[in-house]
Design an enzyme around this catalytic site. Sequence first.
Site, PDB file in Angstrom:
ATOM      1  N   ASP A  49      -4.432   2.504   6.014  1.00  0.00           N
ATOM      2  CA  ASP A  49      -2.973   2.406   6.141  1.00  0.00           C
ATOM      3  C   ASP A  49      -2.323   3.757   6.432  1.00  0.00           C
ATOM      4  O   ASP A  49      -2.969   4.806   6.341  1.00  0.00           O
ATOM      5  CB  ASP A  49      -2.378   1.774   4.866  1.00  0.00           C
ATOM      6  CG  ASP A  49      -2.943   2.376   3.572  1.00  0.00           C
ATOM      7  OD1 ASP A  49      -3.572   3.449   3.636  1.00  0.00           O
ATOM      8  OD2 ASP A  49      -2.757   1.774   2.513  1.00  0.00           O
TER       9      ASP A  49
ATOM     10  N   ASN B  34       0.120  -2.656  -9.012  1.00  0.00           N
ATOM     11  CA  ASN B  34       0.593  -4.048  -8.948  1.00  0.00           C
ATOM     12  C   ASN B  34      -0.424  -4.972  -8.260  1.00  0.00           C
ATOM     13  O   ASN B  34      -0.110  -6.093  -7.902  1.00  0.00           O
ATOM     14  CB  ASN B  34       1.945  -4.123  -8.226  1.00  0.00           C
ATOM     15  CG  ASN B  34       1.867  -3.649  -6.779  1.00  0.00           C
ATOM     16  OD1 ASN B  34       0.789  -3.357  -6.267  1.00  0.00           O
ATOM     17  ND2 ASN B  34       3.015  -3.565  -6.122  1.00  0.00           N
TER      18      ASN B  34
ATOM     19  N   HIS C   5      -1.989  -4.336  -5.340  1.00  0.00           N
ATOM     20  CA  HIS C   5      -2.062  -4.299  -3.872  1.00  0.00           C
ATOM     21  C   HIS C   5      -3.351  -3.622  -3.413  1.00  0.00           C
ATOM     22  O   HIS C   5      -3.953  -2.829  -4.142  1.00  0.00           O
ATOM     23  CB  HIS C   5      -0.819  -3.641  -3.247  1.00  0.00           C
ATOM     24  CG  HIS C   5      -0.698  -2.162  -3.392  1.00  0.00           C
ATOM     25  ND1 HIS C   5       0.454  -1.545  -3.842  1.00  0.00           N
ATOM     26  CD2 HIS C   5      -1.560  -1.153  -3.129  1.00  0.00           C
ATOM     27  CE1 HIS C   5       0.294  -0.243  -3.841  1.00  0.00           C
ATOM     28  NE2 HIS C   5      -0.920   0.031  -3.417  1.00  0.00           N
TER      29      HIS C   5
ATOM     30  N   GLU D  67       1.111  -5.858  -0.230  1.00  0.00           N
ATOM     31  CA  GLU D  67       1.852  -5.943  -1.485  1.00  0.00           C
ATOM     32  C   GLU D  67       1.899  -7.384  -2.000  1.00  0.00           C
ATOM     33  O   GLU D  67       1.813  -8.329  -1.196  1.00  0.00           O
ATOM     34  CB  GLU D  67       3.287  -5.466  -1.251  1.00  0.00           C
ATOM     35  CG  GLU D  67       3.415  -3.987  -0.916  1.00  0.00           C
ATOM     36  CD  GLU D  67       3.441  -3.111  -2.155  1.00  0.00           C
ATOM     37  OE1 GLU D  67       2.677  -3.373  -3.109  1.00  0.00           O
ATOM     38  OE2 GLU D  67       4.225  -2.148  -2.152  1.00  0.00           O
TER      39      GLU D  67
HETATM   40  C1  GLP Z   1      -1.476   3.510  -2.301  1.00  0.00           C
HETATM   41  C2  GLP Z   1      -2.389   3.169  -1.100  1.00  0.00           C
HETATM   42  C3  GLP Z   1      -3.536   2.324  -1.512  1.00  0.00           C
HETATM   43  C4  GLP Z   1      -4.159   2.905  -2.780  1.00  0.00           C
HETATM   44  C5  GLP Z   1      -3.204   2.729  -3.909  1.00  0.00           C
HETATM   45  C6  GLP Z   1      -3.687   3.272  -5.246  1.00  0.00           C
HETATM   46  O1  GLP Z   1      -0.233   2.906  -2.252  1.00  0.00           O
HETATM   47  N1  GLP Z   1      -1.702   2.557  -0.021  1.00  0.00           N
HETATM   48  O2  GLP Z   1      -4.478   2.228  -0.444  1.00  0.00           O
HETATM   49  O3  GLP Z   1      -5.359   2.241  -3.080  1.00  0.00           O
HETATM   50  O4  GLP Z   1      -1.943   3.248  -3.596  1.00  0.00           O
HETATM   51  O5  GLP Z   1      -3.450   4.638  -5.375  1.00  0.00           O
HETATM   52  P1  GLP Z   1      -4.024   5.522  -6.542  1.00  0.00           P
HETATM   53  O6  GLP Z   1      -5.479   5.633  -6.297  1.00  0.00           O
HETATM   54  O7  GLP Z   1      -3.303   6.832  -6.405  1.00  0.00           O
HETATM   55  O8  GLP Z   1      -3.708   4.817  -7.814  1.00  0.00           O
END
Ligand code: GLP
Length: 247
Positions: free
Chosen positions: A68, A140, A142, A147
Amino acid sequence: MTRVRIFDSPAALSRALAGHVARALAAHPAIVLGLATGRTPIPLYRELVRLHGAGRADFSRATTFNLDEFLGVGATDPRSYRAFMQTHLFDHVNLSARRIHFLNGAVGPGRGVARECDRYERAIERAGGIDLQILGLGMNGHIGFNEPARALAARTHSARLKPATRRANAPLFGNRVGAVPREALSMGMATILHARRIVLLATGSMKARSVERMIAGPVTPRLPASFLQLHRHVDIWLDRAAARNLG
Ligand code: GLP
């Protein structure tokens, strides 16, 4: 089949997973990797860089696709996910620049977005599909920027970010939630589920509730990660804190 592996610490998990990726690279040098951003995979990338330095991880023939990117944020912008990947992995290993694939967040609105999403889907297809997709887990539930919603997009698309997701990404934007884009481009759920193998990593007690629902709850777009239950080869790698709600 979903297999769950639980490690004593995020460091132990990252070491084991980096070893797993290095072995996959050795067995299949032209592997196509799907990569994720976020805080969770940072120690994994650090470990991969270390293994590369020690001559134990050769990326010279590998291809990568990241999940992404923020919409309106160009590749050279230091706040982009692309810049994040350069800092944590790409600048330190021998990946060929032409085999690094990223969604271009700087595309124009409307048709530009649709064309960019299409281009990405076709590029994944041309590369022969993703062999090993690494995923993080949003608080959440995702994955990528898919989302929680009433319905999920199957293919690469532009997604509206939830307030909680914008808050979680604020550190990239000088801790200013208002500066985090409201939209992003993301692989869709079908794009992700088409990967031959998936490894999802989650660490820390903040993820425990989503981990429990992802593994033991119903398959629902209200928790996008629950769709991983439909995949044949998913490994869920957790530290003890993220696994604390599992029986
Ligand atoms: C972001 C990314 C995701 C990632 C998630 C978790 O929003 N778009 O691909 O897996 O958050 O992030 P973290 O590893 O910092 O908790």
